[in-house]
Design a protein around this motif. Sequence first.
Motif, PDB file in Angstrom:
ATOM      1  N   CYS A  97      -0.570  17.819  53.782  1.00  0.00           N
ATOM      2  CA  CYS A  97      -0.033  16.993  54.862  1.00  0.00           C
ATOM      3  C   CYS A  97      -0.591  15.576  54.916  1.00  0.00           C
ATOM      4  O   CYS A  97      -0.058  14.740  55.636  1.00  0.00           O
ATOM      5  CB  CYS A  97      -0.284  17.681  56.201  1.00  0.00           C
ATOM      6  N   LEU A  98      -1.685  15.296  54.178  1.00  0.00           N
ATOM      7  CA  LEU A  98      -2.302  13.971  54.233  1.00  0.00           C
ATOM      8  C   LEU A  98      -2.431  13.364  52.834  1.00  0.00           C
ATOM      9  O   LEU A  98      -3.491  13.409  52.214  1.00  0.00           O
ATOM     10  CB  LEU A  98      -3.692  14.060  54.893  1.00  0.00           C
ATOM     11  N   PRO A  99      -1.361  12.779  52.317  1.00  0.00           N
ATOM     12  CA  PRO A  99      -1.430  12.169  50.985  1.00  0.00           C
ATOM     13  C   PRO A  99      -2.364  10.961  50.989  1.00  0.00           C
ATOM     14  O   PRO A  99      -2.256  10.100  51.861  1.00  0.00           O
ATOM     15  CB  PRO A  99       0.012  11.749  50.702  1.00  0.00           C
ATOM     16  N   PRO A 100      -3.298  10.886  50.020  1.00  0.00           N
ATOM     17  CA  PRO A 100      -4.268   9.789  50.015  1.00  0.00           C
ATOM     18  C   PRO A 100      -3.723   8.451  49.514  1.00  0.00           C
ATOM     19  O   PRO A 100      -4.368   7.421  49.693  1.00  0.00           O
ATOM     20  CB  PRO A 100      -5.368  10.297  49.083  1.00  0.00           C
ATOM     21  N   ASP A 117       6.160  14.349  50.498  1.00  0.00           N
ATOM     22  CA  ASP A 117       6.267  13.754  51.835  1.00  0.00           C
ATOM     23  C   ASP A 117       6.315  14.823  52.929  1.00  0.00           C
ATOM     24  O   ASP A 117       7.047  14.719  53.909  1.00  0.00           O
ATOM     25  CB  ASP A 117       7.431  12.769  51.929  1.00  0.00           C
ATOM     26  N   VAL A 118       5.466  15.829  52.763  1.00  0.00           N
ATOM     27  CA  VAL A 118       5.284  16.881  53.770  1.00  0.00           C
ATOM     28  C   VAL A 118       4.967  16.254  55.126  1.00  0.00           C
ATOM     29  O   VAL A 118       5.407  16.735  56.177  1.00  0.00           O
ATOM     30  CB  VAL A 118       4.147  17.842  53.338  1.00  0.00           C
ATOM     31  N   TRP A 119       4.205  15.163  55.108  1.00  0.00           N
ATOM     32  CA  TRP A 119       3.762  14.526  56.350  1.00  0.00           C
ATOM     33  C   TRP A 119       4.934  14.168  57.262  1.00  0.00           C
ATOM     34  O   TRP A 119       4.798  14.224  58.489  1.00  0.00           O
ATOM     35  CB  TRP A 119       2.902  13.287  56.050  1.00  0.00           C
ATOM     36  N   LYS A 120       6.080  13.844  56.701  1.00  0.00           N
ATOM     37  CA  LYS A 120       7.238  13.463  57.522  1.00  0.00           C
ATOM     38  C   LYS A 120       7.723  14.640  58.362  1.00  0.00           C
ATOM     39  O   LYS A 120       8.136  14.470  59.513  1.00  0.00           O
ATOM     40  CB  LYS A 120       8.366  12.931  56.637  1.00  0.00           C
TER      41      LYS A 120
END
Length: 189
Positions: A97-100, A117-120
């Motif tokens: 969930c947190l791409p660096p 882009d799981v975070w979206k």
Amino acid sequence: RLDLIKYTINKNNYKKYLEIGCHNNEVFNYIEIEKIGVDPVSGGNYKATSDDFFNKNKLNFDCIFIDGLHEYKQVKKDITNSIKFLNKNGIIILHDCLPPSISHQRVPRTRYTWNGDVWKAIVEARTWQHVNTHTILSDQGLGIIKKEENSSILDLKCNSFENLKYKFFYENYPKIMRTITFDECLKII
């Protein structure tokens, strides 16, 4: 992720586990309750896509771990479908969930180590009233979704979550992802 899943199962005396995306059974093999692992390529015990699985599924689960196709549209579908089959007091856990960096979240995939882009999908879930969502600052971001009233709805006017940009994520991730520490997470699961 494995430590969190096992802790959550033990703490809540969960009986049924579902894993979406079982790549080489890195987590699935270590879960010791009744379980189904869905993966069309490698691992698990149900060879199909998550869409195929949910279309045929009749079971409910206490703990669902989503680590399948790391693309917004699919993750959103996996979250929505999982909520339908989540027992009362159950939990959904998501990985990546947190791409660096922007290259870690680029879709389509352009690198071996990839969060997508799981975070979206997490940001969108934060705007829903019927689930409470947090993101743990651990293991590339572990999303936690519980089927309960949202205690901190994200007020974000957005016509298309899919079109959110990494720059927006980078500048706002503590707020939009509702980040918490691992220790804080242990108190709410």
